[in-house]
Design an enzyme around this catalytic site. Structure first.
Site, PDB file in Angstrom:
ATOM      1  N   ASN A  18       0.838  -1.215   0.000  1.00 52.61           N
ATOM      2  CA  ASN A  18       0.000   0.000   0.000  1.00 52.61           C
ATOM      3  C   ASN A  18       0.863   1.251   0.000  1.00 52.61           C
ATOM      4  OD1 ASN A  18      -3.045  -0.446   0.185  1.00 52.61           O
ATOM      5  ND2 ASN A  18      -2.248  -1.995   1.602  1.00 52.61           N
ATOM      6  N   ARG A  68       6.075   2.846  26.094  1.00 52.24           N
ATOM      7  CA  ARG A  68       5.305   3.343  24.968  1.00 52.24           C
ATOM      8  C   ARG A  68       5.394   4.870  24.821  1.00 52.24           C
ATOM      9  NH1 ARG A  68      -1.168   2.767  24.537  1.00 52.24           N
ATOM     10  NH2 ARG A  68      -1.263   2.013  22.409  1.00 52.24           N
ATOM     11  N   LEU A  96      -1.854   2.893  18.249  1.00 51.52           N
ATOM     12  CA  LEU A  96      -1.383   4.186  18.764  1.00 51.52           C
ATOM     13  C   LEU A  96      -2.257   4.604  19.953  1.00 51.52           C
ATOM     14  CD1 LEU A  96      -0.886   5.792  15.257  1.00 51.52           C
ATOM     15  CD2 LEU A  96       0.951   5.110  16.845  1.00 51.52           C
ATOM     16  N   HIS A 112      -7.922  -0.788   6.181  1.00 46.47           N
ATOM     17  CA  HIS A 112      -8.172  -2.048   6.887  1.00 46.47           C
ATOM     18  C   HIS A 112      -8.830  -3.025   5.907  1.00 46.47           C
ATOM     19  CE1 HIS A 112      -8.978  -4.661  10.283  1.00 46.47           C
ATOM     20  NE2 HIS A 112     -10.174  -4.871   9.761  1.00 46.47           N
ATOM     21  N   THR A 144      -9.132   7.023  15.058  1.00 42.87           N
ATOM     22  CA  THR A 144      -9.510   7.589  16.357  1.00 42.87           C
ATOM     23  C   THR A 144      -8.947   6.655  17.436  1.00 42.87           C
ATOM     24  OG1 THR A 144     -11.592   6.367  16.289  1.00 42.87           O
ATOM     25  CG2 THR A 144     -11.654   8.647  15.478  1.00 42.87           C
ATOM     26  N   ASP A 148      -9.917   0.770  14.621  1.00 41.38           N
ATOM     27  CA  ASP A 148     -10.711   0.456  13.419  1.00 41.38           C
ATOM     28  C   ASP A 148     -12.157   0.948  13.518  1.00 41.38           C
ATOM     29  OD1 ASP A 148      -8.492  -0.819  12.311  1.00 41.38           O
ATOM     30  OD2 ASP A 148      -9.047  -2.772  13.105  1.00 41.38           O
TER      31      ASP A 148
HETATM   32  C1  GRF Z   1      -3.107  -4.628   4.168  1.00 41.62           C
HETATM   33  O1  GRF Z   1      -3.994  -5.685   3.929  1.00 41.62           O
HETATM   34  C2  GRF Z   1      -3.750  -3.551   4.984  1.00 41.62           C
HETATM   35  O2  GRF Z   1      -5.117  -3.400   4.725  1.00 41.62           O
HETATM   36  C3  GRF Z   1      -3.549  -4.039   6.386  1.00 41.62           C
HETATM   37  O3  GRF Z   1      -2.275  -4.630   6.385  1.00 41.62           O
HETATM   38  C4  GRF Z   1      -1.949  -5.073   5.062  1.00 41.62           C
HETATM   39  C5  GRF Z   1      -0.667  -4.390   4.704  1.00 41.62           C
HETATM   40  O4  GRF Z   1      -0.183  -4.813   3.466  1.00 41.62           O
HETATM   41  N1  GRF Z   1      -3.714  -2.978   7.340  1.00 41.62           N
HETATM   42  P1  GRF Z   1       1.007  -4.033   2.780  1.00 41.62           P
HETATM   43  O5  GRF Z   1       2.163  -3.997   3.786  1.00 41.62           O
HETATM   44  O6  GRF Z   1       0.530  -2.650   2.450  1.00 41.62           O
HETATM   45  O7  GRF Z   1       1.354  -4.823   1.576  1.00 41.62           O
END
Ligand code: GRF
Length: 202
Positions: A18, A68, A96, A112, A144, A148
């Protein structure tokens, strides 16, 4: 002409696919965010070396051994030094604290791999298969203090097939994630800062 785009940071823990889709989108000048920093809580995250390989500043956070508050203090400082406006979580596997989220209120987004509010937390794709749903997908939301559960910016739906393994379903969802996240980041940045700027001007 000065670049008026907002400055983004991407937080990762792993492969960073991503992250790559966000970095690619930001190569277009019309994208309202530049990504200037990638931070990982894992020094061995493959996404970190990819980011430095394409010339993005990277930072690996030290371990959380000192507690933390110290760990989040370091993260806050690194983001502040880079003058970051928007934080995109992309496979960042730490929760976080409410304090941290407050300090960056409305400036943290997450993707997510489920149709929230269904299947929050870990292993969302396996949760979807276990529940026997016929549709799954992904959600981009504002972060928030409650995990999720922040305001949803957008979702993409994929079909679940009877023969699906977790890997097959995850791959189908991931293709949509790569499309949805940059689109929602662009939309959010445009509307969020336009509203802020108008309020400041008024
Ligand atoms: C993705 O499925 C994202 O939705 C979730 O963790 C995964 C991360 O994948 N939060 P990448 O590291 O972006 O390939």
């Amino acid at each position: 002409m000065s670049d008026t785009r907002k400055r983004g940071a991407i937080l990762i823990s792993g492969r960073g696919s991503n992250m790559v889709s966000l970095l690619q989108a930001a190569q277009h000048e019309s994208f309202p965010v530049t990504f200037d920093l990638v931070v990982s809580d894992k020094i061995e995250a493959p996404g970190l070396s990819h980011a430095s390989g394409v010339g993005i500043r990277t930072h690996a956070l030290r371990s959380c051994r000192d507690g933390r508050a110290a760990w989040e203090g370091e993260l806050h400082a690194v983001l502040g030094e880079a003058d970051i406006d928007l934080i995109c979580l992309a496979g960042f596997m730490r929760v976080l604290s409410a304090d941290f989220v407050d300090r960056w209120s409305e400036q943290i987004l997450n993707i997510h791999p489920s149709l929230l509010p269904d299947f929050p937390g870990l292993d969302a794709q396996a949760q979807a298969l276990d529940a026997g749903v016929s549709e799954a997908g992904c959600t981009v939301h504002v972060v928030t203090a409650q995990m999720d559960a922040g305001p949803v910016l957008g979702q993409a739906v994929v079909p679940v097939q009877a023969s699906d393994s977790v890997d097959a379903l995850s791959a189908r969802i991931l293709t949509e994630e790569h499309r949805l996240y940059p689109a929602m980041v662009a939309q959010y940045a445009q509307t969020f800062w336009a509203t802020k700027d108008a309020a400041n001007a008024g």
